[in-house]
Write a protein that holds these residues in place. Structure first.
Motif, PDB file in Angstrom:
ATOM      1  N   ALA A  69       0.872  -1.168   0.000  1.00 39.82           N
ATOM      2  CA  ALA A  69       0.000   0.000   0.000  1.00 39.82           C
ATOM      3  C   ALA A  69       0.909   1.218   0.000  1.00 39.82           C
ATOM      4  N   ILE A  70       0.599   2.136  -0.889  1.00 43.29           N
ATOM      5  CA  ILE A  70       1.335   3.390  -0.949  1.00 43.29           C
ATOM      6  C   ILE A  70       0.421   4.468  -0.389  1.00 43.29           C
ATOM      7  N   LEU A  71       0.860   5.092   0.675  1.00 37.29           N
ATOM      8  CA  LEU A  71       0.105   6.177   1.293  1.00 37.29           C
ATOM      9  C   LEU A  71       0.789   7.482   0.925  1.00 37.29           C
ATOM     10  N   ILE A 102       4.257   1.769   2.220  1.00 38.35           N
ATOM     11  CA  ILE A 102       5.182   2.787   1.751  1.00 38.35           C
ATOM     12  C   ILE A 102       4.494   4.128   1.992  1.00 38.35           C
ATOM     13  N   LEU A 103       5.101   4.937   2.819  1.00 39.25           N
ATOM     14  CA  LEU A 103       4.557   6.238   3.179  1.00 39.25           C
ATOM     15  C   LEU A 103       5.338   7.322   2.449  1.00 39.25           C
ATOM     16  N   VAL A 104       4.652   8.058   1.604  1.00 32.72           N
ATOM     17  CA  VAL A 104       5.292   9.119   0.822  1.00 32.72           C
ATOM     18  C   VAL A 104       4.950  10.459   1.468  1.00 32.72           C
ATOM     19  N   LEU A 105       5.985  11.161   1.891  1.00 26.32           N
ATOM     20  CA  LEU A 105       5.836  12.453   2.560  1.00 26.32           C
ATOM     21  C   LEU A 105       6.717  13.506   1.901  1.00 26.32           C
ATOM     22  N   PRO A 106       6.295  14.770   1.978  1.00 23.72           N
ATOM     23  CA  PRO A 106       7.200  15.831   1.532  1.00 23.72           C
ATOM     24  C   PRO A 106       8.470  15.829   2.394  1.00 23.72           C
ATOM     25  N   THR A 107       9.575  16.171   1.801  1.00 20.28           N
ATOM     26  CA  THR A 107      10.855  16.183   2.511  1.00 20.28           C
ATOM     27  C   THR A 107      10.764  16.916   3.836  1.00 20.28           C
ATOM     28  N   GLU A 108      10.099  18.069   3.832  1.00 22.40           N
ATOM     29  CA  GLU A 108      10.045  18.899   5.033  1.00 22.40           C
ATOM     30  C   GLU A 108       9.151  18.326   6.130  1.00 22.40           C
ATOM     31  N   GLN A 109       8.422  17.243   5.864  1.00 23.96           N
ATOM     32  CA  GLN A 109       7.562  16.624   6.877  1.00 23.96           C
ATOM     33  C   GLN A 109       8.126  15.320   7.441  1.00 23.96           C
ATOM     34  N   ILE A 110       9.191  14.821   6.874  1.00 27.20           N
ATOM     35  CA  ILE A 110       9.726  13.522   7.294  1.00 27.20           C
ATOM     36  C   ILE A 110      10.239  13.566   8.734  1.00 27.20           C
ATOM     37  N   PHE A 126       1.407  13.045  -8.765  1.00 29.25           N
ATOM     38  CA  PHE A 126       1.867  12.047  -9.723  1.00 29.25           C
ATOM     39  C   PHE A 126       3.310  11.631  -9.431  1.00 29.25           C
ATOM     40  N   ALA A 127       4.190  12.618  -9.231  1.00 32.99           N
ATOM     41  CA  ALA A 127       5.602  12.325  -8.961  1.00 32.99           C
ATOM     42  C   ALA A 127       5.760  11.595  -7.629  1.00 32.99           C
ATOM     43  N   SER A 128       4.932  11.926  -6.646  1.00 31.00           N
ATOM     44  CA  SER A 128       5.003  11.259  -5.344  1.00 31.00           C
ATOM     45  C   SER A 128       4.593   9.794  -5.457  1.00 31.00           C
ATOM     46  N   VAL A 129       3.517   9.535  -6.190  1.00 33.36           N
ATOM     47  CA  VAL A 129       3.086   8.150  -6.403  1.00 33.36           C
ATOM     48  C   VAL A 129       4.162   7.383  -7.162  1.00 33.36           C
ATOM     49  N   LYS A 130       4.749   8.025  -8.148  1.00 35.24           N
ATOM     50  CA  LYS A 130       5.840   7.392  -8.923  1.00 35.24           C
ATOM     51  C   LYS A 130       6.997   7.016  -7.996  1.00 35.24           C
ATOM     52  N   ASN A 131       7.353   7.901  -7.050  1.00 31.70           N
ATOM     53  CA  ASN A 131       8.428   7.595  -6.093  1.00 31.70           C
ATOM     54  C   ASN A 131       8.061   6.380  -5.249  1.00 31.70           C
ATOM     55  N   GLY A 132       6.804   6.287  -4.838  1.00 34.63           N
ATOM     56  CA  GLY A 132       6.362   5.131  -4.061  1.00 34.63           C
ATOM     57  C   GLY A 132       6.402   3.846  -4.873  1.00 34.63           C
ATOM     58  N   LEU A 133       5.961   3.916  -6.121  1.00 34.57           N
ATOM     59  CA  LEU A 133       5.997   2.743  -7.000  1.00 34.57           C
ATOM     60  C   LEU A 133       7.422   2.297  -7.294  1.00 34.57           C
ATOM     61  N   ALA A 134       8.347   3.234  -7.372  1.00 31.72           N
ATOM     62  CA  ALA A 134       9.750   2.899  -7.638  1.00 31.72           C
ATOM     63  C   ALA A 134      10.325   2.000  -6.557  1.00 31.72           C
ATOM     64  N   VAL A 135       9.861   2.185  -5.317  1.00 31.86           N
ATOM     65  CA  VAL A 135      10.339   1.334  -4.221  1.00 31.86           C
ATOM     66  C   VAL A 135       9.874  -0.110  -4.436  1.00 31.86           C
ATOM     67  N   ILE A 136       8.636  -0.256  -4.880  1.00 31.75           N
ATOM     68  CA  ILE A 136       8.102  -1.603  -5.110  1.00 31.75           C
ATOM     69  C   ILE A 136       8.849  -2.287  -6.243  1.00 31.75           C
TER      70      ILE A 136
END
Length: 102
Positions: free
Chosen positions: A9-11, A54-62, A88-98
Motif C-alpha cells: 500500500a502506498i500512502l 510505503i509512506l510518501v511524505l514531503p521532505t520537510e515533513q519527514i 503524480f511524482a510522489s506516487v511514482k516515487n512510491g511505485l519505484a520502491v516496489i
C-alpha cells in the motif's frame, strides 16, 4: 516459485491542512490522541499484518513524522519515501520502491 505475493500500500500523505483550516498538515492532526496518519496505518495492518506500507511524505515533513512516531511509540513497520513536486511524482516515487528502483 512459492506463489506467495506481497501486498503493498502506498500512502501519499502530502497534505498541507489548508482546506481543514489548520496550521498542522491534516495527516498529523490528532484524533483520539494520535495523528490521523497513525490511525490509517493501523487500519492497513488490521487488514493484513504482512502488508508492506510505503509512506510518501514531503521532505520537510519527514522529520516531524519521525518525531511523532517516537513520541507516540509508534513502531508499525513502514518505509518512508520522499515525495515529488506533484501527486503524480510522489506516487511514482512510491511505485519505484516496489519495483526496486527507489
Amino acid at each position: 516459485m512459492s506463489g506467495i505475493t506481497s501486498e503493498y500500500a502506498i500512502l501519499v500523505a502530502g497534505g498541507s491542512g489548508t482546506r481543514m483550516q489548520s496550521q498542522v498538515p491534516k495527516q498529523f492532526i490528532s484524533i483520539g490522541g494520535q495523528p490521523i496518519l497513525m490511525h490509517t496505518i493501523k487500519r492497513f495492518f488490521a487488514y493484513n499484518a504482512q502488508i508492506r506500507l510505503i509512506l510518501v511524505l514531503p521532505t520537510e515533513q519527514i522529520l516531524l513524522w519521525q518525531q511523532l512516531c517516537a513520541e507516540h511509540a509508534f513502531f508499525l513497520p513502514h518505509q518512508v519515501v520522499t515525495g515529488g513536486n506533484s501527486r503524480f511524482a510522489s506516487v511514482k516515487n512510491g511505485l519505484a520502491v516496489i519495483s526496486g528502483e527507489g
